[in-house]
Enzyme design. Structure first.
Site, PDB file in Angstrom:
ATOM      1  N   HIS A 136      39.194  -9.425  65.523  1.00 18.35           N
ATOM      2  CA  HIS A 136      39.945 -10.625  65.136  1.00 18.35           C
ATOM      3  C   HIS A 136      40.735 -10.999  66.385  1.00 18.35           C
ATOM      4  O   HIS A 136      41.813 -10.458  66.629  1.00 18.35           O
ATOM      5  CB  HIS A 136      40.866 -10.328  63.954  1.00 18.35           C
ATOM      6  CG  HIS A 136      41.664 -11.530  63.508  1.00 18.35           C
ATOM      7  ND1 HIS A 136      41.673 -11.983  62.209  1.00 18.35           N
ATOM      8  CD2 HIS A 136      42.462 -12.380  64.189  1.00 18.35           C
ATOM      9  CE1 HIS A 136      42.438 -13.061  62.119  1.00 18.35           C
ATOM     10  NE2 HIS A 136      42.947 -13.318  63.309  1.00 18.35           N
ATOM     11  N   HIS A 170      34.851 -14.826  63.305  1.00 15.65           N
ATOM     12  CA  HIS A 170      35.265 -16.168  62.852  1.00 15.65           C
ATOM     13  C   HIS A 170      35.728 -17.041  64.021  1.00 15.65           C
ATOM     14  O   HIS A 170      36.880 -17.483  64.060  1.00 15.65           O
ATOM     15  CB  HIS A 170      36.343 -16.099  61.760  1.00 15.65           C
ATOM     16  CG  HIS A 170      37.369 -14.996  61.939  1.00 15.65           C
ATOM     17  ND1 HIS A 170      38.166 -14.901  63.056  1.00 15.65           N
ATOM     18  CD2 HIS A 170      37.704 -13.950  61.142  1.00 15.65           C
ATOM     19  CE1 HIS A 170      38.949 -13.853  62.923  1.00 15.65           C
ATOM     20  NE2 HIS A 170      38.690 -13.258  61.778  1.00 15.65           N
ATOM     21  N   ASP A 242      33.707 -14.790  56.141  1.00  6.63           N
ATOM     22  CA  ASP A 242      35.146 -14.486  56.067  1.00  6.63           C
ATOM     23  C   ASP A 242      35.697 -14.876  54.703  1.00  6.63           C
ATOM     24  O   ASP A 242      36.883 -15.196  54.567  1.00  6.63           O
ATOM     25  CB  ASP A 242      35.932 -15.170  57.196  1.00  6.63           C
ATOM     26  CG  ASP A 242      37.323 -14.542  57.369  1.00  6.63           C
ATOM     27  OD1 ASP A 242      37.569 -13.451  56.829  1.00  6.63           O
ATOM     28  OD2 ASP A 242      38.175 -15.166  58.034  1.00  6.63           O
TER      29      ASP A 242
END
Lengths: 340, 340
Positions: A136, A170, A242
């Site tokens: 992330h 993401h 996600d």
């Protein structure tokens, strides 16, 4: 009636949660996907192989679709060591997940700093053992620039560990695309929401808390360039929803939770999107083939999902006993329907 | 105990609403301010002089502070004409307000396009009659760029009508400062929230719907440069709170309302802010003197507000019968207290 078949759909970034929530939502994924990378940021983060294996059990025992394959992930904290990595590897765990502390839901146990001597040593071990490093990638800077600012860390890791596969999870900022192009060992997952929405879809008119997510939705340019990667099934990119369920009451309160629950009907939504852009032929690569190559996946039980050209609708809400979950694009009309 | 006296504080951009809401919130302003520019975007927008005068009555009759002066504004629609402007002028209305259609709360009756032949004619008349043109300057583009994109319209109006005073309301983007510097007839109001917060204060961690406002909060650079204008009491800038109450239930729902209710304790909050930056000596100009010059205000009943150096707290909530209002910086500790 026109039909398409999607072979072994994979969701390479998924939040299945645990306990009652997991029981309530798991079938939205397992009914559509052959497998999914399940994120380890539970209330008690999955920081050990033992916890991961228990979680794998919980997932498998709660799914009616017994062929569904959860790809377990290990939540990296400062106390991770070589022995734990060996054990994880031995038990079939392929993916290590790094959260910067505070970046998103249940990331309080994440790393204060990524490039510490200890973590570089861990990356070295991970590289030698063939792990995939899933990150992330956000700093604690200004929201719209967090991913871009993190780019230096991706670059440093990619350079120092050229055989370590690193995934920008993401991806939300078009400025990250350069990393994909520059470093052979950098990959990305893309969500449906980041390739179809901008910040304005959350707050350009009235405020829509259901579209509040991390990384925050970005600009039209970001959306369009990321959508372009997806539609062309860029070989370094795979689909990762996600999808992250939150109870409605936790989205509509002071200090509301970040996360978009996109799993319901997501294959039909993707087919609708790809068809609209005349790229339906690339959906198979985006939804499965790319991921199989990037993550070396060759142990799936084959699964074929058939979609027919018939209207369907995203549910307006998912009713749980205690409260509802409002899914992404609640009530939206889709051009495709899954053949059950 | 250390004290400061603020003479004739003025809030040059205020939403007092109407009916029950007005009754419940008016004293938060009238207890602190000698006067305020009251916005005309009521449920039934104030598009005529008659409606404005009725609204003035409603305000005056509901305030215990009889010396409080509401500066009425006329909501400009495509059907405005010269006769109405003459009547407004005759009745003491000095300010015309332009909303682009859909830009914010109750702006459905706003203008689809600003630079039409009719509106340019109206601007010409307004210039000759000595009106001030107050504009919510945002396009319908991407949120973070709406004010910047509107800059061309401000520039065009300022050039074409050099004697028309034009106010960039609630300036939120540092790129607008150039307009202030370039055009002698462009001015601005600044809110407390835009000079102290960024988008991250709304959504950088969990989502805080109470900080959702239009124009949307911007970047750290925007905040810092606008704060600098305020702290130095730039002579072309005056204070306008844009305080806009909404019931809590309307802030914490699907399609939540934009607006921050900052009136409670706002003078103490401004004193705390200016003192923290060693600029307390400029607060009088920012809070009143600049506005008097820009708007030619010389008919106020004198009002002195005394603040003493003693802790106070912003209320955590304003309890109404039906529901609460959560004020800006609810519960925050302030360094100053108003002497009643």
């Amino acid at each position: 009636m026109e039909e398409i078949v999607l072979k072994d759909p994979l969701d390479m970034h998924l939040h299945l949660r645990e306990g009652e929530m997991l029981k309530n939502i798991i079938e939205y994924t397992t009914s559509q996907f052959a497998g999914a990378v399940v994120m380890p940021n539970l209330t008690t983060p999955i920081t050990t192989t033992e916890l991961a294996l228990q979680y794998g059990e919980e997932i498998t025992s709660n799914s009616k679709h017994k062929t569904f394959k959860p790809f377990l992930t290990l939540y990296i904290t400062d106390s991770i060591n070589e022995e734990e990595l060996k054990y994880a590897k031995n038990k079939g765990i392929k993916i290590l997940k790094i959260y910067p502390k505070g970046a998103t839901t249940n990331s309080e146990n994440g790393l204060n700093e990524i490039l510490t001597p200890h973590m570089l040593k861990i990356c070295d071990i991970a590289e030698n053992m063939g792990f995939i490093l899933s990150i992330h990638g956000e700093t604690n800077g200004f929201s719209m620039d967090r991913e871009y600012q993190f780019g230096k860390i991706f670059a440093k890791l990619a350079q120092d560990f050229p055989k370590l596969k690193i995934v920008i999870e993401h991806m939300s900022d078009h400025r990250s695309i350069e990393l994909l192009e520059t470093y052979p060992n950098i990959y990305a997952t893309l969500t449906l929401h980041h390739i179809t929405m901008t910040l304005d879809d959350m707050l350009g008119g009235a405020l829509n808390a259901h579209r509040f997510c991390k990384p925050i939705l970005k600009t039209p340019k970001d959306r369009d360039m990321l959508l372009n990667l997806a539609l062309n099934a860029h070989p370094k990119v795979s689909f990762g929803s996600d999808s992250a369920p939150h109870l409605e009451k936790n989205k509509l309160k002071d200090s509301a939770a970040a996360g978009i629950f996109s799993s319901p009907m997501i294959l039909c939504a993707l087919a609708t999107l790809f068809e609209k852009h005349n790229k339906l032929e690339n959906l198979q690569a985006f939804i499965s083939n790319n991921a199989k190559k990037i993550y070396n996946i060759n142990d799936l039980q084959p699964k074929e999902i058939r979609l027919c050209k018939k209207h369907s609708w995203v549910p307006t809400q998912i009713k749980l006993i205690q409260n509802n979950i409002i899914p992404f694009n609640a009530g939206a009309l889709l051009e495709w329907t899954q053949v059950i």
